[in-house]
Design a protein around this motif. Sequence first.
Motif, mmCIF file in Angstrom:
data_model
loop_
_atom_site.group_PDB
_atom_site.id
_atom_site.type_symbol
_atom_site.label_atom_id
_atom_site.label_comp_id
_atom_site.label_asym_id
_atom_site.label_seq_id
_atom_site.Cartn_x
_atom_site.Cartn_y
_atom_site.Cartn_z
ATOM 1 N N ASP A 74 30.350 40.188 43.818
ATOM 2 C CA ASP A 74 31.467 40.651 44.833
ATOM 3 C C ASP A 74 31.206 41.108 46.244
ATOM 4 O O ASP A 74 31.901 40.568 47.315
ATOM 5 C CB ASP A 74 32.157 41.788 44.179
ATOM 6 N N LYS A 130 30.633 38.337 37.437
ATOM 7 C CA LYS A 130 30.440 39.818 37.184
ATOM 8 C C LYS A 130 31.400 40.247 36.225
ATOM 9 O O LYS A 130 32.191 41.247 36.338
ATOM 10 C CB LYS A 130 30.627 40.473 38.690
ATOM 11 N N SER A 156 36.058 33.041 42.474
ATOM 12 C CA SER A 156 35.651 33.746 43.945
ATOM 13 C C SER A 156 34.144 33.751 43.478
ATOM 14 O O SER A 156 33.438 33.857 42.559
ATOM 15 C CB SER A 156 36.296 34.977 44.027
ATOM 16 N N GLY A 157 33.567 34.288 44.720
ATOM 17 C CA GLY A 157 32.213 34.808 44.675
ATOM 18 C C GLY A 157 31.368 33.425 45.198
ATOM 19 O O GLY A 157 31.602 32.248 45.279
ATOM 20 N N SER A 163 30.149 37.582 48.191
ATOM 21 C CA SER A 163 31.057 36.635 48.473
ATOM 22 C C SER A 163 31.453 36.098 49.987
ATOM 23 O O SER A 163 30.882 36.666 50.955
ATOM 24 C CB SER A 163 32.784 37.231 48.278
#
Length: 1753
Positions: free
Chosen positions: A663, A807, A921-922, A666
């Motif tokens: 996170d 995560k 995402s990330g 990103s």
Amino acid sequence: MPGSRKYVFTPATRAEILSELYDAFWGSYAHLFLPNSNSSLPLHVTLSEVQMKAGMNKEQVLTPGRPCGHIFKKGESCFRCKDCALDDSCVLCSKCFEATDHSDHNVSFFVAQQSGGCCDCGDIESWRTPIDCPYHPASQEVTEYLAEFTAKTIQATPKISPRVIAGQEVPPVKNYPNRASIPPELHESMSRTVAYALDYVLDTLDYSPDETNAPNNEADLRAQPTGDPMVMKDQFCVIIWNDDKHSFDEVIHLLCDSTARTREEASDIADKIDEQGREVVDMNANVARLLDLGLNITQIDLGVTIRRAYDTFREQVSAVIIEWLLDLTRSRVGADTLTLREIIATELLAPRKFTAPHIHPDAAKLLSDIQDPSRLDWMFIYHTKLWKKPRLNLKEIYASILTLSHEHKLAVASHFANVYNRVIDAYLLVDREAETSIKYFALQLFTVPSVALYIVRQHMMVSRLLAVITSFFTNQIQDKRIIFPPHPQADIDVDAFPFKSKRFMPVFSDLRYLCHNEPVQQLIAHNREFVTQFSKTCQLFMCVNPNKRAASNHVEYETDAWISVFNVTLSLSRVIKVYGSAFANANVAELVSAITTVMHHILMVSAVDDEQRDVTRFPPVAFHDVLFGEVTYEIVDFDVLEGWVSFHHSLQWLLAELFKHVDILSEESLQEVGLSSIREVCLRNASVQAIQTIIDYPLRVLAMVAQIRTGLWVRNGFAIRGQLIHYRDFMLRELCYDQDLFILQAALVILDPNTVIVSMLDRFQLVSYFSGQLVHSNYDTTHLAGMVEELLYVLISVLTETANATKMPLPQVIRREIVHALAVGPCTFTDLTKRVAERLTDDVHFERVLKEVANFKAPESVSESGMYELKDEAYEEINPFFYHYTRNKREEVEVVLRSRLQKRTGVEDPVIVPPPLNITSGPFFTLPSVFESEVLLQIMFFGISNILSITDAIGSAPPSAEAILDQTLYLIMQAVLERPLLFSSLAVVKVFEADRTLMTILCTLEHHAKYRKTYKARVGWILDHISEHQSAAVAALRYIPEGMDIDPEEAKKRNAKARQAAIMQQMKTQQASAALNFEDFEDEDDDDDTESPEAPVSYGTCIVCQEELNSSKPFGSLGFLQPSRLLRRYPDAQHTYMNDILLAPDSLDRPMDAIPPPPFPPIQAAKEKEKEVKLPHFEGFSPLYTRFGLHSSICSHMMHLECFTVYSGSIRQRHRTQATRNHPESIPRKEYICPLCKSLGNVILPVAHPIKQAEVNTVPFPDWIRAAGINILKSKPDPLLDSLQFRNGTGEFVFWAAQDQGYQSFTRTPDKDDNMEVHKMVDTVMVVAKTISQQTRSLRDRAEPEPGERGAGLYLPDELVTYTIACLEVAQRATGQPGTSIADTLTDSQTRMIRGLVTCLTKLVALNFKGRPDEGRDAVRQAIIKRLLPEWSRTSFTSFAYPLLLRDPFTILVETAAVAPDMLRHVLILTYYACLARTVIGLLYVLNKTRNFQSGPVGERLYEDIFGDVRMFFMSVIRPSPVFEHAAEVAFQAYGDAKIEKLLYTFTLPFLRRAAILCRAVLPLAFPTLPASDDLCEYRRLLKMLDIPPLSDLPNQDTLQNALSGWCAHYGHSPAASQLNCGVTLDYPITYHIAKLPLVLDSLFIDQEKTLTCPRCKTIPQDAAICLVCGVTCCMQSHCCADIGNQVRGECNMHTRECSGPVGMYFLVKRCTLLYLYANNGTFAQSPYLDVHDGVAGSIFIRRDGKKCVVIG
């Protein structure tokens, strides 16, 4: 004294010493300490014993903020709650545990093995959630002080030389109400005596030895230092010391042989040695004899010392002094328990005074490196010189000081940190009795967040611990001291003493405890020096203990050094996980800096070539060119078969932990520091070759593991297998193996994926194999196949494992592990914990998640064990290629999944489709792009091609062929899912060997003779998906070989399926387009229409701002939504309730006739007892017949919406700033506390004005029906309305579902200003309802759409509004006053709550019909009428496939109130008659089951004017259902008209009561209460009040007859009417009762086998608890019925979930008290029984002779 006593220490000596100490201590003030009857202290007793006997230790006044501080004695019970405790060191004494609620928590019980620990109750730093102990309430002042201290300490600049906190700097305890008035001279004498006593102990210990070694000769004996002024006195003592190695028998035999003692005497001495820690076994002047005795004792390695008798006597006196000091900590001055401890603390923290006649010459030098050492510093250092009992006494003294105040805790911690290095020296190198070492005192200091922060910040404890670890493991030890600071160039030797020591683990534990504290985590994240120092320490253990393959000869001597190395590195890796998790608190710059630092240290140790480099651990880095697929790659040159490879890469593991913070890494976050991706983070300070070097070390391990598993390292013996087992063990793999896999996964997004994959091929030596060569230079056929399989396993793991890449939350990780562990089949809890990593099984979520995904099957016999079986819905989450599965486990799981799919789909060979990666995402967002790699494509091609080639060549499948094909096809399927377009193109275009493509080889495999049966379905699935993008190419290549028999039917089915799939795809496209159009329509802003303002109506004042509540500013009512199982359904299979229904009173709005209390004491108690014990389950109500729903309540207070927003923000701010405070509300549950009444709330309901009388439709009912039908016929089709109704034909609306995907919060939906405020309030309701709905799907029995579809979840008109009104109605039964109705008993706040809930429903309609002038009310109104009058609609018979009589009619009435209150009166008539018809169906089902039951007599019909001809009505209702006709005839014959009429009356009365509540709330003026007419029953009064024509008037109501006939016909033709399982369940219609406890308490102790047997374990509980809801007996706090799968909760909590849902009420028999449970909380209440004095009974010992008689109150 030593000389006068002849050096013999006796009990009289002890008594004399204590007497002298006490006299000196209190001087002439003994009366302040002793009871009134005592003028002096008796001999042989202590002060605390006298005070306790006199009752002076009574309970203290509650002092907020004061911790419990109870010191545990050996053998005392301690409790630990994993849910509440901050860590495992936080415990509760039995008193505090009993006083706090830990229901549904994971609670463990243990017995204290030694004294010294203390109860942490009241210490807010010990608990993650407040435990609300009534004895130790929290203090706001303490909370604020700790928060301020933590903030100040974090910001403070550490000093170069740490300074300890002196005694005079520690203030007295503040705000202590029991402070005694101490005369100055008494205070002086107490302080002086304690100081002299401490100095005496220290002066004595100056001469005591550090180690228990006997002198070798007389010269050494006489040369020992001594404090004896008469040095020439030749009296010596032989002392045996306790240890943890020798048994009692060994010591007894030794004493018998060496000292000529009897066994009894020797046994007594052995007991004293064990109890005290040492004992004198001989004393005389014969030195030779004593030396010989000492030598004999030394032979068995038993600790022994020979010392002068004088010094020994002084040591024994010192032990008494320590015992006396401990007694002072347990004593008090009057009611003051703190002053004596404060005095001891002050003197301990003061500097030592050297007052002995003969000061040891080296004493002053001992602590020369510590400035101004205090007595406490000396005591810590000298702790190792003491023996067991004084050690434990001192630890208890220290613990009592810690509980004084936070300042005392800091002072003791600062002194302990000051000498920590010396303490560790003694523990690791000297101490013989490690279990009593003062080193373990660190646990009570390092686990306190504020203390840990202080000593880390001010005393640099983390740096010092790392230095200790460095020095110790590099063997920098000199003169029994670990060198500090360590030499930086020293190296480790795994064969040296440190690695063989078993005591190093607690040192790592200390470091882990320190770093685990949240404030220390903040320091680690925000200060780079921490990660730098830790990286340097990890460097030491990099590539330690490398292995080299024994190629030709077997290893002759297998060392076990690898065991010690694994123990060390795994201990270090646990610290690594804590260190890595700390960076969750870092910002992106700090995390990037940490990554750079760790990479730098990796490269410094592995890539920098210097003279000190160990080439076996770090061979020189070289690169070579590798040609693969016509492309040359520069790869690290290393041969795992020839080089040295270590399992241990601590720095790479640390780097992996840092990469897990996806996170923070990103792209959006990295842009803040000028970076674009994780690739740039790694490559900005390192080259591509450097990164390849970093990842190559984990890659070597993976390759070595593959070779070991394949059998290439067999000559290395068991040592290499043992290392592999530890490395991949399920308990430890997440510390090492999983980390290496993740590093490789990270490399795929940091470097070119092709380079990484070729590196893997090169390291596995499989470049040639995947280039088409089937013969390998180093691997034979079996080894080659095994290595290919291992490589594909690694590839699948790094490409498809997404837990770290996304995560994944820890509860989800636990859920995934449990699901895959149980996928093979049921297992016991013990076996389950052996399949899941230790970190996860120890987590607080483990057992809660286990309950969510598994069903517990109790053992059926004593030889069986309870089993956990995976729930059906959890099988959807199983991935057979889960990276923790072995090959065998994967194959077992595939068999299970295929079997389930076959049963569910009917397909003979179902395809198990891989789950999508879903990385949204990330930094790992680009991971699926690896499936576009041509290198990976080539691996897939040759993975299949080589198997087919070998099979064709040899005529049979080669080794591991199926495993390799399974893995390759899985990769291809994953690629098709993740990159369908590009991969399909590559599969068709990219040409490999012999001009073949992957498509070619797949088409060959599909019909290959050897593999067709196994892989045809999977290959067909792949080809079908590729054909969606490359249809021409697939059609050209896909073929059916000649001669293959094709089943025409199968071909026809296949073609039909293809057509159906095409049609469905077209429909999906159309639906998606339509949904998009609707979204666009819904997003349009409404016109800003404004109405003329009315005169504002005041509702009082806002409880926050105190301004008036009126229409000028939006406001709402504070409410609380909670799950409930309060409502009961009628138990259709239980005959005992029938008489209760038949004997029910006519009116439920009048109090029940009072039952006169029995005479006291009961005259015929014995007879009553005999009668009562025979009643089953105390007449409780079965939990099988409860109904789940949402219950809404209100606290009557209101506030402005703006004030509510500010207040909610202040709550969140308070939680952030006061993280350790005991907050009453839960932010995740959206809870708050009403500022005025402190009630719990989680929503704010809109306050709606009651609708005026003029708005009610007064058209006669028949005319209204006719007009409504005409309007329907004239109405145009409404596609939007149709799309918003349930597809199953119930007539319900999707927008009223709690989990409706179409609902948008006010932040996403611009609305008119005046309605946006209502939308905000609706949001609060929807958020809470959605959360509860998601968590309670298993408790609801109605058909619902799947989550993710529109209309999923709780249906709010039914399961919120209807349920709440029903609860209100139930609560009002048997209450009320003459002249009133049930509607009059409701409070204003309750009616306001109902209006608020209805307004929420109205707003939900408006949100789905934006742009319409009436906000959709007219459309929904017509839909409701169509639902009620299907004969008036041309389409309703097809639209409403679900019969109306299977729905609760009251729900339709609620829907009407929300959109068309003006037609409420007319719809009420329709729904009442629907209720009548529905009740008839339900009654017939009940009566058919109970027709053989002999009910009580009922007189003539009493309600003929209401119901008319009941028999005819029954027959009319069931006429369309022939299966019911016979049942109706039988029922009337068995019961008669009068009873059935009574049943119809009783079961339909609650509908009228609930309708009265709703109508009064929505239209208060339209439904007034009739004038007092108590001569009428409630049913007649409500019919008149609601203006409903009675059933007796039905012949005159043509429109009603038509409606009824339509409803009944619809039901009669439905599947529900085909059998007597009618689909209608009736609510329990009479007053609710709890279980009826016996009149006399001791009845429960008679014939317990019948009355108090637990149905779960079939035994009589040791501590029985009777459920007051259902009457079932449970085992209270018993292990026999503990729910192992749900955090070891007791049976009361288990039963609460099964019985009454969130609420539990129990009577604890032996405790004679009540227990209330709710939502993991609970409290005790007074007993319902009274004794002869009319007091609450509290004793479990009830005499049966009448002298103590207890009756219910």
